[in-house]
Write an enzyme that holds these catalytic residues in place. Structure first.
Site, PDB file in Angstrom:
ATOM      1  N   HIS A  38      27.621   0.644  40.869  1.00 17.89           N
ATOM      2  CA  HIS A  38      26.342   1.320  40.634  1.00 17.89           C
ATOM      3  C   HIS A  38      25.266   0.305  40.259  1.00 17.89           C
ATOM      4  O   HIS A  38      25.562  -0.753  39.709  1.00 17.89           O
ATOM      5  CB  HIS A  38      26.479   2.336  39.498  1.00 17.89           C
ATOM      6  CG  HIS A  38      26.846   3.706  39.948  1.00 17.89           C
ATOM      7  ND1 HIS A  38      26.138   4.828  39.580  1.00 17.89           N
ATOM      8  CD2 HIS A  38      27.852   4.143  40.741  1.00 17.89           C
ATOM      9  CE1 HIS A  38      26.696   5.898  40.116  1.00 17.89           C
ATOM     10  NE2 HIS A  38      27.743   5.503  40.825  1.00 17.89           N
ATOM     11  N   GLU A 107      24.465   6.835  47.022  1.00 13.58           N
ATOM     12  CA  GLU A 107      23.586   7.789  46.355  1.00 13.58           C
ATOM     13  C   GLU A 107      22.191   7.180  46.233  1.00 13.58           C
ATOM     14  O   GLU A 107      22.050   5.974  46.020  1.00 13.58           O
ATOM     15  CB  GLU A 107      24.090   8.137  44.944  1.00 13.58           C
ATOM     16  CG  GLU A 107      25.460   8.750  44.880  1.00 13.58           C
ATOM     17  CD  GLU A 107      26.536   7.710  44.601  1.00 13.58           C
ATOM     18  OE1 GLU A 107      26.196   6.557  44.249  1.00 13.58           O
ATOM     19  OE2 GLU A 107      27.720   8.053  44.753  1.00 13.58           O
TER      20      GLU A 107
END
Length: 318
Positions: A38, A107
């Protein structure tokens, strides 16, 4: 017998802690781990997001048996697939036979940071397919020049390669991605115990290849405490649908989860100290056709989780 792994949550732990947890997971009896890749945590409370490739290098030096994969890397926007191919080849060289690359379509939370347009789902899958092809070409060790629909590679060659290319597993939450995993991947990764995903994966070419499911839990001495911790640290578990791919900032997830209750999170996360609930959660994935399950413990008490699983859960699958 089923293989049980551990989820290294980059959103909740700094780099040094992740390295220590990987070593402790190995000692506790977990045979593999996946580490999240991330740029941002889901919410500010989680508080972390170190650069995964640096952490992987440190874990390679601190562990001996633990197999490690990214869970998962998006090789399409924030980082060019030629760079991911390079990083993964180096990681596999540091961990011979112990590293695998997990990839997915990503994402918006992580990919928007370089100013790219966030495309619709089908386009993201098409980008992922082309990225996988580039990665595999580069792992062959030859010079690669490519002008595709989404990517250009100009006379690139990887000079440091492991003896064998690492396995490449593809994440899927829906049937289209599962079919892509079967067509182009060496395995499947998913966070939902849906038999239809495994079936789509196998029918598209994944028969005989491994499938990994992620189970999120919150062990604590009491269910009441666990539910509070889960709500505080991982309220995003209660979100459903496409929202987890679409929102760009942690504060947007905080807004989306503002009305989420403890009971809502407890429906998505196994909470508390009852080993039968944890065993049943793992078994749900196995019954859906998954070969292995890796477990994400929410919150700071990883030591208590390791003791609990070592004594009460792992033996049930030995």
């Amino acid at each position: 017998m089923a293989e049980i792994g551990y989820a290294l949550s980059s959103e909740e732990h700094d780099a040094a802690t992740l390295v220590r947890l990987a070593s402790e997971a190995e000692e506790a009896g977990f045979t593999f781990a996946l580490i999240s890749d991330h740029y941002h945590p889901w919410i500010d409370r989680q508080g972390h997001s170190p650069f995964v490739w640096t952490v992987i290098g440190a874990i390679a030096q601190e562990t001996e048996r633990l197999r490690l994969g990214t869970g998962v890397t998006c090789p399409t926007m924030r980082i060019h697939p030629a760079v991911i191919a390079h990083a993964a080849a180096t990681a596999a060289s540091l961990m011979p036979g112990r590293f695998f690359l997990g990839v997915g379509s990503g994402e918006n939370l992580n990919e928007h940071v370089v100013g790219v347009r966030w495309p619709p789902a089908q386009e993201r899958l098409a980008m992922l397919a082309e990225a996988i092809e580039i990665i595999r070409w580069l792992w062959e060790g030859d010079w690669v020049t490519h002008e595709g629909e989404y990517y250009t590679v100009d006379r690139a060659r990887l000079y440091d390669l492991p003896p064998e290319p690492p396995p490449l597993y593809v994440a899927a939450s829906g049937p289209n991605a599962a079919r892509l995993a079967g067509e182009l991947g060496d395995g499947l990764i998913s966070t939902a115990p849906k038999p239809e995903l495994v079936e789509a994966f196998q029918e598209a070419g994944g028969a005989g290849m491994p499938s990994y499911g992620q189970l999120t839990v919150c062990w604590a001495p009491s269910e009441e405490t666990a539910r509070k911790i889960a709500r505080e640290w991982w309220p995003n578990a209660a979100l459903s649908g496409d929202i987890s791919q679409e929102l760009p900032l942690p504060r947007h997830y905080e807004q989306a989860t503002a009305t989420v209750r403890e009971e809502d999170v407890a429906q998505a996360i196994i909470c508390g100290p009852d080993p039968e609930k944890h065993i049943a959660g793992i078994q749900q994935f196995l019954d859906a056709g998954f070969d292995a399950v890796y477990v994400h413990q929410v919150g700071t008490d990883q030591a208590g989780f390791f003791r609990f699983y070592q004594e009460h859960v792992l033996p049930a699958f030995a």
